[in-house]
Design an enzyme around this catalytic site. Sequence first.
Site, PDB file in Angstrom:
ATOM      1  N   SER A 288       0.811  -1.208   0.000  1.00  0.00           N
ATOM      2  CA  SER A 288       0.000   0.000   0.000  1.00  0.00           C
ATOM      3  C   SER A 288       0.851   1.267   0.000  1.00  0.00           C
ATOM      4  O   SER A 288       1.587   1.528  -0.944  1.00  0.00           O
ATOM      5  CB  SER A 288      -0.956  -0.033   1.197  1.00  0.00           C
ATOM      6  OG  SER A 288      -1.902   0.995   1.134  1.00  0.00           O
TER       7      SER A 288
ATOM      8  N   ASP B  63      -2.555   6.365  -3.417  1.00  0.00           N
ATOM      9  CA  ASP B  63      -1.375   5.750  -2.816  1.00  0.00           C
ATOM     10  C   ASP B  63      -0.904   4.612  -3.718  1.00  0.00           C
ATOM     11  O   ASP B  63      -1.415   4.423  -4.823  1.00  0.00           O
ATOM     12  CB  ASP B  63      -1.650   5.281  -1.386  1.00  0.00           C
ATOM     13  CG  ASP B  63      -2.673   4.156  -1.317  1.00  0.00           C
ATOM     14  OD1 ASP B  63      -3.451   4.006  -2.267  1.00  0.00           O
ATOM     15  OD2 ASP B  63      -2.691   3.427  -0.312  1.00  0.00           O
TER      16      ASP B  63
END
EC number: 5.4.2.10
Length: 447
Positions: free
Chosen positions: A102, A241
């Site tokens: 992530s 992200d």
Amino acid sequence: MARTYFGTDGIRGLVGRSPITPDFALRLAHAVGRVLRRKEARPMVLIGKDTRISGYMLESALESGFNSAGVDVMLLGPLPTPGVAYLTRAQRASLGVVISASHNPYYDNGIKFFSAQGTKLPDAWEEEVEQALTEDPVWADSAALGKARRLEDAAGRYIEFCKSTFDHALTLKGVKIVVDAAHGAAYQIAPKVFHELGADVVAIGCAPDGLNINEDVGATHPEALVLAVRANKADFGVALDGDADRLLLVDAAGRLYNGDELLYLLAADRLARGEAVPGAVGTLMTNMAVEVALKSQGVGFVRAKVGDRYVLEELHRQGWTLGGEGSGHLLALDKHTTGDGLVSALQVLQACVRSGKSLSQWLSSVQLFPQVLLNVRLQPGQDWKRNTQLEEATEAVKAELGDTGRVLIRASGTEPLLRVMVEARDGDQASRCAERLASVAKNSPAA
């Protein structure tokens, strides 16, 4: 049972150290494959990844592990986490697998899973996998081994899905958008989505080299986006992200909007269109101002534990569709089964285009309370729950704040950190109280 490997968002860690090693990835996939075959004779799983250099290694190991358990594999290549969730459902797969850490730096990586319905899996499933990891492998016979192939145009299929969530009667023509994909999984997809809807797109953070994911770009470093929006005189900036499941937005003035504010905007837009919004789910970290603003419009508000999986669980429990976190994980369950940065951005842009209102106009009634979050790194063996001084200091701060603020102390689910959050109408008071609690927390005793 206590879980050894799974955290709040799958399995994550430093590449080359347990458990993020190729041998563990193979063992993990084999164990998951065995769990799947208890209910299905010939399971098929999808594997997607972000742009980290270690993704190649882990992808190959997972493929081998699944095949060795008699599970077929479909490789998607670089694809946002929500894209894997969507295609798992669309392809009628047994499971979706994402290789990503992530928002973390390139030297970290992780492995997480989606159900056949494209949702996060429950704790009980993860515990079943952990139990299978303790058992000896059972290699499939040659005739029963799984096969692997690549899904053609996985990115294109996901692009069309994202566009389908945007009102067909609307267009982004005449709208200039700076898109920052954090050199991550959406580096090709995000600019195309907005461009194909008519926007004039400026792309930054869209040149991955395997080592630069999230480095000074994206939702965790929005400074670059703010500068680019101003420099290009853009109408909006979109920050994703590394795996594109979270979103932050920037307006034409360069002001940054977080997930808490965007959650309110999504609810307010639906109310303005006459839709029923019985409630929304935030987390223990959601700013009090959002709760107050939602309740003032008759929208219920419930806090879940931190983590989008817990927001999702609470949404199902309440029977609601809207939820999110300040970090930018936003859920609109009538649009997608999981948090999706691109879909969330399209919902917000749709609200602005349809109404003619800017982000600041939509959010004029929401003045966020100052919120101070400090991370205290814990040494191995430190037990903050046994720190009686911290307990006493926390009660004292709560008494001082009264109804004008909140205190939250919790352990990170992915790092050896204790997160100390203080929220108050007075920013100086919030900072002072947070520093006090963090100082006491550092002296936590050994377990």
